[in-house]
Design an enzyme around this catalytic site. Sequence first.
Site, mmCIF file in Angstrom:
data_model
loop_
_atom_site.group_PDB
_atom_site.id
_atom_site.type_symbol
_atom_site.label_atom_id
_atom_site.label_comp_id
_atom_site.label_asym_id
_atom_site.label_seq_id
_atom_site.Cartn_x
_atom_site.Cartn_y
_atom_site.Cartn_z
ATOM 1 N N THR A 132 0.569 -0.883 0.238
ATOM 2 C CA THR A 132 0.014 -0.143 0.247
ATOM 3 C C THR A 132 1.245 1.105 -0.305
ATOM 4 O OG1 THR A 132 -1.720 0.802 1.256
ATOM 5 C CG2 THR A 132 -0.303 -0.606 2.859
ATOM 6 N N ASP A 133 0.332 2.061 -0.580
ATOM 7 C CA ASP A 133 1.139 3.422 -0.753
ATOM 8 C C ASP A 133 1.205 4.206 0.894
ATOM 9 O OD1 ASP A 133 -1.809 4.386 0.189
ATOM 10 O OD2 ASP A 133 -1.198 6.058 -1.298
ATOM 11 N N GLU A 134 0.060 3.278 1.676
ATOM 12 C CA GLU A 134 0.192 4.058 3.429
ATOM 13 C C GLU A 134 1.782 3.977 3.737
ATOM 14 O OE1 GLU A 134 -3.483 3.315 5.335
ATOM 15 O OE2 GLU A 134 -4.985 3.657 3.840
ATOM 16 N N TYR A 157 -1.754 -1.150 10.826
ATOM 17 C CA TYR A 157 -1.919 -1.368 10.101
ATOM 18 C C TYR A 157 -0.948 -0.786 8.901
ATOM 19 C CZ TYR A 157 -3.294 -1.443 4.809
ATOM 20 O OH TYR A 157 -3.155 -1.738 3.368
ATOM 21 N N SER A 158 -0.377 0.169 8.617
ATOM 22 C CA SER A 158 0.632 0.689 7.407
ATOM 23 C C SER A 158 2.210 0.594 8.110
ATOM 24 C CB SER A 158 0.490 1.898 7.394
ATOM 25 O OG SER A 158 0.214 2.972 9.125
ATOM 26 N N LYS A 161 2.553 -3.297 7.157
ATOM 27 C CA LYS A 161 1.929 -3.722 6.201
ATOM 28 C C LYS A 161 3.756 -3.037 5.555
ATOM 29 C CE LYS A 161 -0.009 -4.869 2.950
ATOM 30 N NZ LYS A 161 -0.318 -5.868 2.483
ATOM 31 N N VAL A 213 -18.526 11.765 7.760
ATOM 32 C CA VAL A 213 -17.619 12.314 7.425
ATOM 33 C C VAL A 213 -16.329 12.596 8.834
ATOM 34 C CG1 VAL A 213 -16.369 13.914 6.696
ATOM 35 C CG2 VAL A 213 -18.849 13.465 5.916
ATOM 36 N N GLY A 290 -4.536 9.790 14.800
ATOM 37 C CA GLY A 290 -3.646 9.730 13.660
ATOM 38 C C GLY A 290 -4.123 9.853 12.288
ATOM 39 N N HIS A 291 -5.138 10.534 12.064
ATOM 40 C CA HIS A 291 -5.893 10.629 10.869
ATOM 41 C C HIS A 291 -4.313 11.064 9.885
ATOM 42 C CE1 HIS A 291 -9.582 11.432 8.092
ATOM 43 N NE2 HIS A 291 -8.377 10.339 7.343
HETATM 44 P P1 NAD Z 1 -9.873 -7.225 1.967
HETATM 45 O O1 NAD Z 1 -9.799 -7.132 3.309
HETATM 46 O O2 NAD Z 1 -10.850 -6.843 0.982
HETATM 47 O O3 NAD Z 1 -9.245 -8.471 1.673
HETATM 48 C C1 NAD Z 1 -7.909 -9.531 2.394
HETATM 49 C C2 NAD Z 1 -7.815 -10.911 2.312
HETATM 50 O O4 NAD Z 1 -7.464 -11.647 2.691
HETATM 51 C C3 NAD Z 1 -10.021 -11.212 2.945
HETATM 52 O O5 NAD Z 1 -10.341 -12.750 1.474
HETATM 53 C C4 NAD Z 1 -9.526 -12.145 3.626
HETATM 54 O O6 NAD Z 1 -10.053 -13.287 4.365
HETATM 55 C C5 NAD Z 1 -8.022 -12.869 3.232
HETATM 56 N N1 NAD Z 1 -7.056 -13.142 4.668
HETATM 57 C C6 NAD Z 1 -6.968 -12.263 6.020
HETATM 58 N N2 NAD Z 1 -6.504 -12.379 7.018
HETATM 59 C C7 NAD Z 1 -6.083 -14.417 5.880
HETATM 60 C C8 NAD Z 1 -4.846 -15.162 7.065
HETATM 61 N N3 NAD Z 1 -4.163 -15.286 8.406
HETATM 62 N N4 NAD Z 1 -4.754 -16.099 6.077
HETATM 63 C C9 NAD Z 1 -5.659 -15.708 5.147
HETATM 64 N N5 NAD Z 1 -6.205 -15.349 4.738
HETATM 65 C C10 NAD Z 1 -6.484 -14.265 4.935
HETATM 66 O O7 NAD Z 1 -8.029 -6.742 1.418
HETATM 67 P P2 NAD Z 1 -7.999 -5.869 0.134
HETATM 68 O O8 NAD Z 1 -8.746 -4.525 0.381
HETATM 69 O O9 NAD Z 1 -8.271 -6.335 -0.783
HETATM 70 O O10 NAD Z 1 -6.642 -5.792 -0.269
HETATM 71 C C11 NAD Z 1 -5.807 -6.796 -0.646
HETATM 72 C C12 NAD Z 1 -4.435 -6.315 -0.222
HETATM 73 O O11 NAD Z 1 -4.117 -5.260 -1.123
HETATM 74 C C13 NAD Z 1 -4.034 -6.057 0.931
HETATM 75 O O12 NAD Z 1 -2.374 -7.052 1.240
HETATM 76 C C14 NAD Z 1 -4.144 -4.429 1.153
HETATM 77 O O13 NAD Z 1 -2.929 -4.268 1.877
HETATM 78 C C15 NAD Z 1 -3.491 -4.197 0.111
HETATM 79 N N6 NAD Z 1 -4.144 -2.599 -0.850
HETATM 80 C C16 NAD Z 1 -5.310 -2.616 -0.783
HETATM 81 C C17 NAD Z 1 -5.282 -1.609 -1.042
HETATM 82 C C18 NAD Z 1 -6.956 -0.943 -1.000
HETATM 83 O O14 NAD Z 1 -7.526 0.790 -1.374
HETATM 84 N N7 NAD Z 1 -8.268 -2.159 -0.566
HETATM 85 C C19 NAD Z 1 -5.487 -0.750 -1.629
HETATM 86 C C20 NAD Z 1 -3.488 -0.673 -1.730
HETATM 87 C C21 NAD Z 1 -2.990 -1.874 -1.376
HETATM 88 O O1 DAU Z 2 -3.940 4.043 0.184
HETATM 89 C C1 DAU Z 2 -4.273 2.926 0.278
HETATM 90 C C2 DAU Z 2 -5.035 2.499 1.354
HETATM 91 O O2 DAU Z 2 -6.642 2.703 1.644
HETATM 92 C C3 DAU Z 2 -5.305 0.872 1.968
HETATM 93 O O3 DAU Z 2 -4.153 0.199 1.854
HETATM 94 C C4 DAU Z 2 -6.017 0.195 2.869
HETATM 95 O O4 DAU Z 2 -6.683 -1.049 2.720
HETATM 96 C C5 DAU Z 2 -7.232 1.067 2.556
HETATM 97 O O5 DAU Z 2 -8.260 0.697 3.461
HETATM 98 C C6 DAU Z 2 -7.637 2.554 2.292
HETATM 99 O O6 DAU Z 2 -6.922 2.767 3.552
HETATM 100 P P1 DAU Z 2 -7.751 4.625 3.797
HETATM 101 O O7 DAU Z 2 -7.664 4.621 5.731
HETATM 102 O O8 DAU Z 2 -6.747 5.865 3.201
HETATM 103 O O9 DAU Z 2 -9.360 4.135 3.039
HETATM 104 P P2 DAU Z 2 -10.809 4.707 4.180
HETATM 105 O O10 DAU Z 2 -12.331 3.997 3.244
HETATM 106 O O11 DAU Z 2 -11.347 3.905 5.513
HETATM 107 O O12 DAU Z 2 -10.653 5.886 4.391
HETATM 108 C C7 DAU Z 2 -10.474 6.426 2.905
HETATM 109 C C8 DAU Z 2 -10.812 8.502 3.562
HETATM 110 O O13 DAU Z 2 -12.347 8.135 4.089
HETATM 111 C C9 DAU Z 2 -9.916 8.378 5.143
HETATM 112 O O14 DAU Z 2 -9.051 9.566 5.465
HETATM 113 C C10 DAU Z 2 -11.041 8.482 5.971
HETATM 114 C C11 DAU Z 2 -12.116 8.717 5.965
HETATM 115 N N1 DAU Z 2 -13.247 7.650 6.071
HETATM 116 C C12 DAU Z 2 -13.191 6.639 6.165
HETATM 117 C C13 DAU Z 2 -14.549 6.093 6.464
HETATM 118 C C14 DAU Z 2 -14.594 4.677 6.757
HETATM 119 C C15 DAU Z 2 -14.598 9.205 6.229
HETATM 120 O O15 DAU Z 2 -14.343 10.285 6.554
HETATM 121 N N2 DAU Z 2 -15.654 8.519 7.694
HETATM 122 C C16 DAU Z 2 -15.325 7.038 7.295
HETATM 123 O O16 DAU Z 2 -16.608 6.699 7.890
#
Ligand code: NAD
Ligand code: DAU
Length: 351
Positions: A132-134, A157-158, A161, A213, A290-291
């Site tokens: 992730t970019d985080e 989380y970050s 990762k 929000v 910590g947003h």
């Molecule tokens: P998600 O939470 O939708 O899916 C995660 C999957 O991993 C689920 O199917 C879950 O069952 C499985 N999992 C969790 N723990 C496990 C374990 N212990 N053993 C086996 N499987 C397990 O996540 P996502 O949003 O699809 O993200 C997928 C990957 O991409 C992650 O590594 C995340 O860090 C990365 N990523 C996500 C985003 C985003 O915006 N969602 C952006 C950049 C990178």
């Molecule tokens: O940047 C990549 C990451 O993006 C991934 O690695 C993560 O897995 C993914 O969850 C995502 O992280 P964010 O924290 O950016 O995503 P989220 O959808 O939780 O929040 C996006 C923005 O919206 C963030 O600034 C927080 C805000 N937010 C989020 C929620 C859930 C709100 O204002 N209200 C909310 O209820």
Amino acid sequence: MKKTILITGGAGFIGSHVVRLFVQKYPDYKIVNLDTLTYAGNLENLKDIENETNYTFVKADITNGEEMYQLFEKYNFDSVIHLAAESHVDRSIADPNAFIQTNVMGTANLLNAARKNWDGKYDGKLFYHVSTDEVYGSLGSTGFFLETTPYDPQSPYSASKAASDHLVRAYGNTYHLPFVITNCSNNYGPNQFPEKLIPLFINNIKTNKSLPVYGDGKYTRDWLYVVDHARAIDMVYHKGKQGETYNIGGFNEWQNIELIKLLCIKMDEMLGREAGESEKLITYIKDRPGHDRRYAIDANKIKNELGWEPSVTFEEGLTKTIDWYLTNDLWLKHVTSGDYQKYYSNQYIHN
Ligand code: NAD
Ligand code: DAU
């Protein structure tokens, strides 16, 4: 060329799109989807391809190191595309340990199993780590994350990762394990669990619930349609240089509040509501601790070196996404029953 590829986390949001793309595009590859099916894993995401002959699902937990050794022995994977993770920042604030276990220890277990099974014979082998970019931390109002930006993770989380990225590079450096890492910005699209901003807000607008929000709403994210992330993973897997990192982003920055207002306008149109109706649901609430203020990816390396670019505009992607959530009522009903209600009330009502 025939290959057996392990895709971890393939029942989740991004993983299911990656699995579908590889199963459909590469009939000669055998795709093994390993997923423990946490709350975020959902085999309904893969109904359309579950009977394909080049697809196998294995329910297993990456935190179980012994099981990972056994699976590598059984299938002799040529490569791994590792997506399994705990992925939601708010949950990492409430319970960091699950993130450390899965994201750090789980990645270490996969690296150990790959190292043992491949035993120094690395021809045709690859460990592809999806990150992730985080990991780069938070930007001010200017600048972009480059592949060379120093790591500065700010949430559990970050940090988990970032630790997993470091482990992958360390195994590359120490044991010459062939690897590639991609760091992607925020994804959106069909099949995303409604805890993340866009699907949560679509579901709340649909059901007339308030739109929570965080803080002043002026936090900025760079949004990418999930199918374009899967296309980038395909390209890096096949054409990326071993040992390299590629940033993936949408060239598409939005302040949360502007994105939310656009979502409201589009949903009013698509639901046949009076203009301005959905915006009334916007409610400012206590900020996320910590947003991170702003993320913005410079995706020029993958663009210039591999020729990848997003194929879907934000306007198109958002319309497709809203349409998917409005059409797939049953999917939404299944994932928002039971534990989701508990999560929702802890996160938004009793917080
Ligand atoms: P998600 O939470 O939708 O899916 C995660 C999957 O991993 C689920 O199917 C879950 O069952 C499985 N999992 C969790 N723990 C496990 C374990 N212990 N053993 C086996 N499987 C397990 O996540 P996502 O949003 O699809 O993200 C997928 C990957 O991409 C992650 O590594 C995340 O860090 C990365 N990523 C996500 C985003 C985003 O915006 N969602 C952006 C950049 C990178
Ligand atoms: O940047 C990549 C990451 O993006 C991934 O690695 C993560 O897995 C993914 O969850 C995502 O992280 P964010 O924290 O950016 O995503 P989220 O959808 O939780 O929040 C996006 C923005 O919206 C963030 O600034 C927080 C805000 N937010 C989020 C929620 C859930 C709100 O204002 N209200 C909310 O209820």
